[in-house]
Enzyme design. Sequence first.
Site, PDB file in Angstrom:
ATOM      1  N   LYS A  11      68.988  72.451  62.656  1.00 51.08           N
ATOM      2  CA  LYS A  11      69.927  72.602  61.372  1.00 51.08           C
ATOM      3  C   LYS A  11      69.264  73.549  60.466  1.00 51.08           C
ATOM      4  CE  LYS A  11      67.223  70.049  58.306  1.00 51.08           C
ATOM      5  NZ  LYS A  11      66.272  70.585  57.300  1.00 51.08           N
ATOM      6  N   ASP A 135      65.954  62.995  57.454  1.00 51.30           N
ATOM      7  CA  ASP A 135      66.957  63.734  58.051  1.00 51.30           C
ATOM      8  C   ASP A 135      67.402  63.242  59.580  1.00 51.30           C
ATOM      9  OD1 ASP A 135      66.650  65.601  56.180  1.00 51.30           O
ATOM     10  OD2 ASP A 135      65.544  66.912  57.113  1.00 51.30           O
TER      11      ASP A 135
HETATM   12  O1  C5P Z   1      61.700  60.991  55.402  1.00 51.07           O
HETATM   13  P1  C5P Z   1      60.495  62.054  55.682  1.00 51.07           P
HETATM   14  O2  C5P Z   1      59.469  61.450  56.630  1.00 51.07           O
HETATM   15  O3  C5P Z   1      60.946  63.052  56.498  1.00 51.07           O
HETATM   16  O4  C5P Z   1      59.792  62.474  54.628  1.00 51.07           O
HETATM   17  C1  C5P Z   1      58.411  62.971  54.396  1.00 51.07           C
HETATM   18  C2  C5P Z   1      57.864  62.912  53.102  1.00 51.07           C
HETATM   19  O5  C5P Z   1      58.687  63.649  51.968  1.00 51.07           O
HETATM   20  C3  C5P Z   1      58.065  61.500  52.448  1.00 51.07           C
HETATM   21  O6  C5P Z   1      56.834  60.782  52.467  1.00 51.07           O
HETATM   22  C4  C5P Z   1      58.399  61.810  51.025  1.00 51.07           C
HETATM   23  O7  C5P Z   1      56.920  61.798  50.360  1.00 51.07           O
HETATM   24  C5  C5P Z   1      59.000  63.020  50.843  1.00 51.07           C
HETATM   25  N1  C5P Z   1      60.624  62.802  50.817  1.00 51.07           N
HETATM   26  C6  C5P Z   1      60.967  62.505  49.470  1.00 51.07           C
HETATM   27  N2  C5P Z   1      62.367  62.346  49.285  1.00 51.07           N
HETATM   28  C7  C5P Z   1      63.210  62.522  50.363  1.00 51.07           C
HETATM   29  C8  C5P Z   1      62.534  62.959  51.632  1.00 51.07           C
HETATM   30  C9  C5P Z   1      61.458  63.046  51.667  1.00 51.07           C
HETATM   31  O8  C5P Z   1      60.293  62.387  48.605  1.00 51.07           O
HETATM   32  N3  C5P Z   1      64.430  62.696  50.107  1.00 51.07           N
END
Ligand code: C5P
Length: 284
Positions: A11, A135
């Site tokens: 994406k 995501d």
């Molecule tokens: O959800 P994901 O594992 O992709 O996120 C990686 C890191 O990015 C999370 O640990 C967080 O620190 C940050 N993040 C965030 N807010 C989001 C998505 C991700 O703070 N909406």
Amino acid sequence: MDKITVDSLAKINLGLNVIRKRDDGYHDLETIFIPLLLADKITFSKSNEFSFRTDSDLLNQLNDNLIIKAIRLLEDFTKRKFVLDIFVEKIIPIGGGLGGGSSNAATTLKAINKMFDLGLDYTQLSSLAIELGSDVPYFLNPVTSYAESRGELLYPLNIEIPYPILIINPRIKIDTAWAFKKIKPVPPVKNLRQIFQESLADFDKLKSYVKNDFEEVVFNEFPLLKQIKEELYKQGAEFSLMSGTGSTVYGIFFNLQKAYLAEEYFKQNYFTYLNNPFTKGSIT
Ligand code: C5P
């Protein structure tokens, strides 16, 4: 069903506003996800012992492989064992803001649900998906969508961008957690869904309102990405933006010939992909 091969789509984000930091440590955001025809291929085969193989050295080195995490999560949830041989043909650059890992995770949830007749519905899959990453829920149904919250509140828009999109990735791996830590959230001036629906034919308007809040911090650390964006405009892009937390930068072109020429220029040094809506079968 003993064997299944599935496409795991990439994406881009058309706009990404980080709105506020939440009490759970995540951030509320708003974005528009656009699916690409660029995809990894994953083959799942029932087997006597578990094995994971891939043609990507980088994926082999990762210890937090989201495909394996997705299987373990499904095993915990269903109290069953899924003994599989998995092969991943990795095409989507890793850590590039194209959602490759998240897409692989969602594709795995769907494939196993189907292969083993688990009968899980969208709501159940979605609540497992958000445990794997912000995501991941999007890739359960990867159509052009407006997203809120962490990215799991999704509203399909029934719109497709009818132009070629050129993806440039210089193989720089960006750490998502680092990028979120660096950012100062601000509520957006205008709602992204409204801008997108009103301005899809007006790229000047898109340029003035549609931003990616991560560009400032990421461009500061990796000036090459800013140069790529500037070069995309020089090469005739009508609109250019970084996707996710980078390092992918894309350009939308009105003119297919210009997009081809720009791809020729960039592909000497970087990973490139031209998403051409005129050659596709279906992107859903
Ligand atoms: O959800 P994901 O594992 O992709 O996120 C990686 C890191 O990015 C999370 O640990 C967080 O620190 C940050 N993040 C965030 N807010 C989001 C998505 C991700 O703070 N909406």
